[in-house]
Design a protein around this motif. Structure first.
Motif, PDB file in Angstrom:
ATOM      1  N   ARG A   3      51.621  40.467  74.584  1.00 24.55           N
ATOM      2  CA  ARG A   3      52.186  39.233  75.133  1.00 24.55           C
ATOM      3  C   ARG A   3      53.585  39.547  75.638  1.00 24.55           C
ATOM      4  NH1 ARG A   3      49.553  34.755  74.685  1.00 24.55           N
ATOM      5  NH2 ARG A   3      51.430  33.575  75.072  1.00 24.55           N
ATOM      6  N   ARG A   4      53.637  40.144  76.821  1.00 26.76           N
ATOM      7  CA  ARG A   4      54.898  40.603  77.367  1.00 26.76           C
ATOM      8  C   ARG A   4      54.938  40.293  78.860  1.00 26.76           C
ATOM      9  NH1 ARG A   4      58.878  43.193  75.178  1.00 26.76           N
ATOM     10  NH2 ARG A   4      57.780  43.482  73.230  1.00 26.76           N
ATOM     11  N   ASP A   5      56.104  39.889  79.330  1.00 22.66           N
ATOM     12  CA  ASP A   5      56.322  39.610  80.743  1.00 22.66           C
ATOM     13  C   ASP A   5      56.335  40.938  81.499  1.00 22.66           C
ATOM     14  OD1 ASP A   5      57.528  39.039  83.269  1.00 22.66           O
ATOM     15  OD2 ASP A   5      58.465  37.267  82.412  1.00 22.66           O
ATOM     16  N   ASP A   6      55.475  41.074  82.523  1.00 24.17           N
ATOM     17  CA  ASP A   6      55.363  42.336  83.254  1.00 24.17           C
ATOM     18  C   ASP A   6      56.611  42.669  84.062  1.00 24.17           C
ATOM     19  OD1 ASP A   6      52.838  42.864  82.294  1.00 24.17           O
ATOM     20  OD2 ASP A   6      51.812  41.958  84.004  1.00 24.17           O
ATOM     21  N   LEU A   7      57.350  41.675  84.518  1.00 27.88           N
ATOM     22  CA  LEU A   7      58.513  41.940  85.359  1.00 27.88           C
ATOM     23  C   LEU A   7      59.804  42.089  84.563  1.00 27.88           C
ATOM     24  CD1 LEU A   7      57.853  39.586  88.397  1.00 27.88           C
ATOM     25  CD2 LEU A   7      57.369  42.014  88.166  1.00 27.88           C
ATOM     26  N   THR A   8      60.041  41.204  83.614  1.00 27.88           N
ATOM     27  CA  THR A   8      61.306  41.241  82.880  1.00 27.88           C
ATOM     28  C   THR A   8      61.212  41.994  81.564  1.00 27.88           C
ATOM     29  OG1 THR A   8      60.853  39.156  81.754  1.00 27.88           O
ATOM     30  CG2 THR A   8      62.023  39.039  83.859  1.00 27.88           C
ATOM     31  N   GLY A   9      59.999  42.202  81.054  1.00 27.70           N
ATOM     32  CA  GLY A   9      59.832  42.904  79.788  1.00 27.70           C
ATOM     33  C   GLY A   9      60.071  42.042  78.562  1.00 27.70           C
ATOM     34  N   LEU A  10      60.244  40.734  78.754  1.00 27.72           N
ATOM     35  CA  LEU A  10      60.461  39.849  77.616  1.00 27.72           C
ATOM     36  C   LEU A  10      59.209  39.754  76.762  1.00 27.72           C
ATOM     37  CD1 LEU A  10      62.364  36.848  79.204  1.00 27.72           C
ATOM     38  CD2 LEU A  10      63.271  38.529  77.633  1.00 27.72           C
ATOM     39  N   GLY A  11      59.390  39.706  75.452  1.00 29.62           N
ATOM     40  CA  GLY A  11      58.282  39.570  74.522  1.00 29.62           C
ATOM     41  C   GLY A  11      58.516  38.386  73.606  1.00 29.62           C
ATOM     42  N   PRO A  12      57.624  38.177  72.648  1.00 27.63           N
ATOM     43  CA  PRO A  12      57.774  37.051  71.735  1.00 27.63           C
ATOM     44  C   PRO A  12      58.979  37.224  70.813  1.00 27.63           C
ATOM     45  CG  PRO A  12      55.905  38.403  71.100  1.00 27.63           C
ATOM     46  CD  PRO A  12      56.398  38.943  72.394  1.00 27.63           C
ATOM     47  N   LEU A  13      59.580  36.103  70.435  1.00 28.04           N
ATOM     48  CA  LEU A  13      60.695  36.109  69.496  1.00 28.04           C
ATOM     49  C   LEU A  13      60.159  35.849  68.094  1.00 28.04           C
ATOM     50  CD1 LEU A  13      63.264  33.988  71.506  1.00 28.04           C
ATOM     51  CD2 LEU A  13      63.213  36.458  71.239  1.00 28.04           C
ATOM     52  N   ALA A  14      60.832  36.378  67.089  1.00 29.21           N
ATOM     53  CA  ALA A  14      60.397  36.205  65.709  1.00 29.21           C
ATOM     54  C   ALA A  14      61.458  35.434  64.938  1.00 29.21           C
ATOM     55  CB  ALA A  14      60.154  37.556  65.052  1.00 29.21           C
ATOM     56  N   GLY A  15      61.006  34.715  63.931  1.00 26.19           N
ATOM     57  CA  GLY A  15      61.925  33.956  63.099  1.00 26.19           C
ATOM     58  C   GLY A  15      61.202  33.408  61.890  1.00 26.19           C
ATOM     59  N   ASN A  16      61.763  32.368  61.310  1.00 27.81           N
ATOM     60  CA  ASN A  16      61.204  31.781  60.100  1.00 27.81           C
ATOM     61  C   ASN A  16      60.957  30.295  60.281  1.00 27.81           C
ATOM     62  OD1 ASN A  16      61.397  34.131  58.451  1.00 27.81           O
ATOM     63  ND2 ASN A  16      63.594  33.769  58.284  1.00 27.81           N
ATOM     64  N   ASN A  17      59.883  29.800  59.635  1.00 31.46           N
ATOM     65  CA  ASN A  17      59.702  28.369  59.434  1.00 31.46           C
ATOM     66  C   ASN A  17      60.398  28.015  58.130  1.00 31.46           C
ATOM     67  OD1 ASN A  17      58.186  27.543  61.618  1.00 31.46           O
ATOM     68  ND2 ASN A  17      56.230  27.974  60.619  1.00 31.46           N
ATOM     69  N   ALA A  21      61.281  21.942  51.387  1.00 24.80           N
ATOM     70  CA  ALA A  21      61.486  22.580  50.085  1.00 24.80           C
ATOM     71  C   ALA A  21      62.132  23.957  50.242  1.00 24.80           C
ATOM     72  CB  ALA A  21      60.158  22.712  49.354  1.00 24.80           C
ATOM     73  N   LEU A  22      62.543  24.290  51.468  1.00 25.82           N
ATOM     74  CA  LEU A  22      63.207  25.550  51.813  1.00 25.82           C
ATOM     75  C   LEU A  22      62.318  26.775  51.602  1.00 25.82           C
ATOM     76  CD1 LEU A  22      66.844  24.917  50.550  1.00 25.82           C
ATOM     77  CD2 LEU A  22      65.886  24.552  52.813  1.00 25.82           C
ATOM     78  N   ASN A  23      60.986  26.578  51.701  1.00 25.86           N
ATOM     79  CA  ASN A  23      60.083  27.728  51.707  1.00 25.86           C
ATOM     80  C   ASN A  23      60.227  28.442  53.049  1.00 25.86           C
ATOM     81  OD1 ASN A  23      59.095  26.948  49.220  1.00 25.86           O
ATOM     82  ND2 ASN A  23      57.458  25.719  50.129  1.00 25.86           N
ATOM     83  N   ILE A  24      60.041  29.750  53.032  1.00 23.98           N
ATOM     84  CA  ILE A  24      60.182  30.546  54.251  1.00 23.98           C
ATOM     85  C   ILE A  24      58.852  31.208  54.579  1.00 23.98           C
ATOM     86  CG2 ILE A  24      61.368  32.478  55.334  1.00 23.98           C
ATOM     87  CD1 ILE A  24      63.643  32.069  53.383  1.00 23.98           C
ATOM     88  N   THR A  25      58.390  31.052  55.825  1.00 24.48           N
ATOM     89  CA  THR A  25      57.238  31.801  56.319  1.00 24.48           C
ATOM     90  C   THR A  25      57.594  32.341  57.693  1.00 24.48           C
ATOM     91  OG1 THR A  25      56.255  29.796  57.237  1.00 24.48           O
ATOM     92  CG2 THR A  25      55.500  30.477  55.054  1.00 24.48           C
ATOM     93  N   LYS A  26      57.132  33.547  57.990  1.00 21.97           N
ATOM     94  CA  LYS A  26      57.419  34.165  59.281  1.00 21.97           C
ATOM     95  C   LYS A  26      56.631  33.459  60.380  1.00 21.97           C
ATOM     96  CE  LYS A  26      59.553  37.700  59.759  1.00 21.97           C
ATOM     97  NZ  LYS A  26      60.965  37.815  60.130  1.00 21.97           N
ATOM     98  N   ARG A  27      57.215  33.379  61.565  1.00 16.56           N
ATOM     99  CA  ARG A  27      56.522  32.809  62.712  1.00 16.56           C
ATOM    100  C   ARG A  27      56.986  33.498  63.977  1.00 16.56           C
ATOM    101  NH1 ARG A  27      57.918  27.368  65.468  1.00 16.56           N
ATOM    102  NH2 ARG A  27      56.928  28.639  67.044  1.00 16.56           N
ATOM    103  N   ARG A  28      56.231  33.268  65.065  1.00 15.86           N
ATOM    104  CA  ARG A  28      56.562  33.844  66.369  1.00 15.86           C
ATOM    105  C   ARG A  28      56.625  32.746  67.409  1.00 15.86           C
ATOM    106  NH1 ARG A  28      53.662  39.268  67.787  1.00 15.86           N
ATOM    107  NH2 ARG A  28      52.962  38.019  69.512  1.00 15.86           N
ATOM    108  N   TRP A  29      57.555  32.883  68.336  1.00 14.25           N
ATOM    109  CA  TRP A  29      57.630  32.008  69.499  1.00 14.25           C
ATOM    110  C   TRP A  29      57.113  32.820  70.677  1.00 14.25           C
ATOM    111  CZ3 TRP A  29      61.213  31.610  65.656  1.00 14.25           C
ATOM    112  CH2 TRP A  29      61.472  30.332  65.172  1.00 14.25           C
ATOM    113  N   ASN A  30      55.883  32.511  71.113  1.00 16.74           N
ATOM    114  CA  ASN A  30      55.275  33.250  72.212  1.00 16.74           C
ATOM    115  C   ASN A  30      55.772  32.734  73.553  1.00 16.74           C
ATOM    116  OD1 ASN A  30      53.622  35.045  70.753  1.00 16.74           O
ATOM    117  ND2 ASN A  30      52.148  33.409  70.379  1.00 16.74           N
TER     118      ASN A  30
END
Length: 64
Positions: A3-17, A21-30
């Motif tokens: 999942r990458r932009d062919d021209l700019t090379g941008l890919g998905p960003l990663a972070g946390n939900n 209750a302040l639980n943390i789970t990993k997520r991606r913004w595609n």
């Protein structure tokens, strides 16, 4: 398929939900990837680009 932009090379960003209750789970913004035809010296190419890149291509009049 990456999942990458062919021209700019941008890919998905990663972070946390974070829940209330302040639980943390990993997520991606595609990226919002679209297939478009782009004008080149050799003719037209079909590339996967983000919606943000499509706006730039329209501004530069490079869409086929």
């Amino acid at each position: 398929m990456a999942r990458r932009d062919d021209l700019t090379g941008l890919g998905p960003l990663a972070g946390n939900n974070r829940s209330h209750a302040l639980n943390i789970t990993k997520r991606r913004w595609n990226l919002n990837l679209q297939k478009v035809k782009v004008k080149t010296d050799r003719g037209t190419l079909t590339v996967k680009v983000s919606a943000r890149t499509i706006r730039t291509l329209r501004k530069l009049d490079l869409l086929a």
